[in-house]
Design a protein around this motif. Sequence first.
Motif, PDB file in Angstrom:
ATOM      1  N   ASN A  41       0.805  -1.224   0.000  1.00 16.21           N
ATOM      2  CA  ASN A  41       0.000   0.000   0.000  1.00 16.21           C
ATOM      3  C   ASN A  41       0.839   1.276   0.000  1.00 16.21           C
ATOM      4  O   ASN A  41       0.364   2.326   0.436  1.00 16.21           O
ATOM      5  N   ARG A  42       2.054   1.161  -0.471  1.00 13.93           N
ATOM      6  CA  ARG A  42       2.913   2.342  -0.568  1.00 13.93           C
ATOM      7  C   ARG A  42       3.563   2.393  -1.930  1.00 13.93           C
ATOM      8  O   ARG A  42       3.617   1.403  -2.640  1.00 13.93           O
TER       9      ARG A  42
ATOM     10  N   SER B   5       2.339  14.550  -5.703  1.00 14.80           N
ATOM     11  CA  SER B   5       0.986  14.332  -5.205  1.00 14.80           C
ATOM     12  C   SER B   5       0.144  13.776  -6.347  1.00 14.80           C
ATOM     13  O   SER B   5       0.075  14.393  -7.420  1.00 14.80           O
ATOM     14  N   GLN B   6      -0.483  12.656  -6.099  1.00 14.94           N
ATOM     15  CA  GLN B   6      -1.262  12.001  -7.141  1.00 14.94           C
ATOM     16  C   GLN B   6      -2.690  11.856  -6.636  1.00 14.94           C
ATOM     17  O   GLN B   6      -2.920  11.374  -5.521  1.00 14.94           O
ATOM     18  N   LYS B   7      -3.648  12.243  -7.475  1.00 11.23           N
ATOM     19  CA  LYS B   7      -5.046  12.156  -7.081  1.00 11.23           C
ATOM     20  C   LYS B   7      -5.875  11.585  -8.206  1.00 11.23           C
ATOM     21  O   LYS B   7      -5.601  11.898  -9.384  1.00 11.23           O
ATOM     22  N   SER B   9      -6.327   8.740  -4.984  1.00 11.95           N
ATOM     23  CA  SER B   9      -5.481   7.639  -4.548  1.00 11.95           C
ATOM     24  C   SER B   9      -6.095   6.300  -4.939  1.00 11.95           C
ATOM     25  O   SER B   9      -5.382   5.302  -5.128  1.00 11.95           O
ATOM     26  N   ARG B  10      -7.402   6.278  -5.021  1.00 12.36           N
ATOM     27  CA  ARG B  10      -8.086   5.081  -5.478  1.00 12.36           C
ATOM     28  C   ARG B  10      -9.468   5.448  -5.982  1.00 12.36           C
ATOM     29  O   ARG B  10     -10.015   6.486  -5.617  1.00 12.36           O
ATOM     30  N   SER B 109       2.497   8.059  -5.111  1.00 10.97           N
ATOM     31  CA  SER B 109       1.994   6.918  -4.347  1.00 10.97           C
ATOM     32  C   SER B 109       1.031   6.062  -5.147  1.00 10.97           C
ATOM     33  O   SER B 109       0.635   4.988  -4.707  1.00 10.97           O
ATOM     34  N   THR B 111      -2.391   5.561  -8.101  1.00  9.45           N
ATOM     35  CA  THR B 111      -3.857   5.561  -8.112  1.00  9.45           C
ATOM     36  C   THR B 111      -4.309   4.135  -8.352  1.00  9.45           C
ATOM     37  O   THR B 111      -4.010   3.550  -9.410  1.00  9.45           O
TER      38      THR B 111
END
Lengths: 113, 116
Positions: A41-42, B5-7, B9-10, B109, B111
């Motif tokens: 999860n990282r 920063s990634q958006k 995340s899910r 991190s 998506t």
Amino acid sequence: AQSVAQPEDQVNVAEGNPLTVKCTYSVSGNPYLFWYVQYPNRGLQFLLKYITGDNLVKGSYGFEAEFNKSQTSFHLKKPSALVSDSALYFCAVSDTGRRALTFGSGTRLQVQP
Amino acid sequence: SAVISQKPSRDICQRGTSLTIQCQVDSQVTMMFWYRQQPGQSLTLIATANQGSEATYESGFVIDKFPISRPNLTFSTLTVSNMSPEDSSIYLCSVVNGGAENEKLFFGSGTQLSVL
């Protein structure tokens, strides 16, 4: 075309023992070689890289890797494994100047207490 | 180093819809890349996001399916169009930062996309 092979899907080692995660590569020019680690999860975290210079590269968390041009290998090593080292490890390569990486299939390292 | 920063995340999406993923970097970077990591597999390069010009796609990836924007040196988007369950993957933005011997490839991190 460039490629990376990680021949072991999983490596099991006891805590305190030395570990080796294998990687071989193929590129047309001079290789840039990398190791990344991925915890659950990282995102991917950079461990170390080889571009030029000493064949033994030291990186984060006590890891090191040895570049062997004749065997086209870049094995990741650590003298004494920790349980917290358990994760997924990726070897990657790019040829000179390209920057985008080609990743190996990954090796899951399991360190048993 | 570079902070990415990634958006989002899910996300969980329906078949046939599209999702746009954003990648914001805290500094100007020359090179940005988009990767895909399918379940249990390694990372595959989708494309290089070029500032001010069309993205450069790898074999097997096309602009109609994965349109990419790169309006400036700190931002990029990847759209996954007309999604199907086979598009369920982790999508990662990455950038090259640092100079000469310090150059590294940093990753967001990711998506995590699930398509129903």
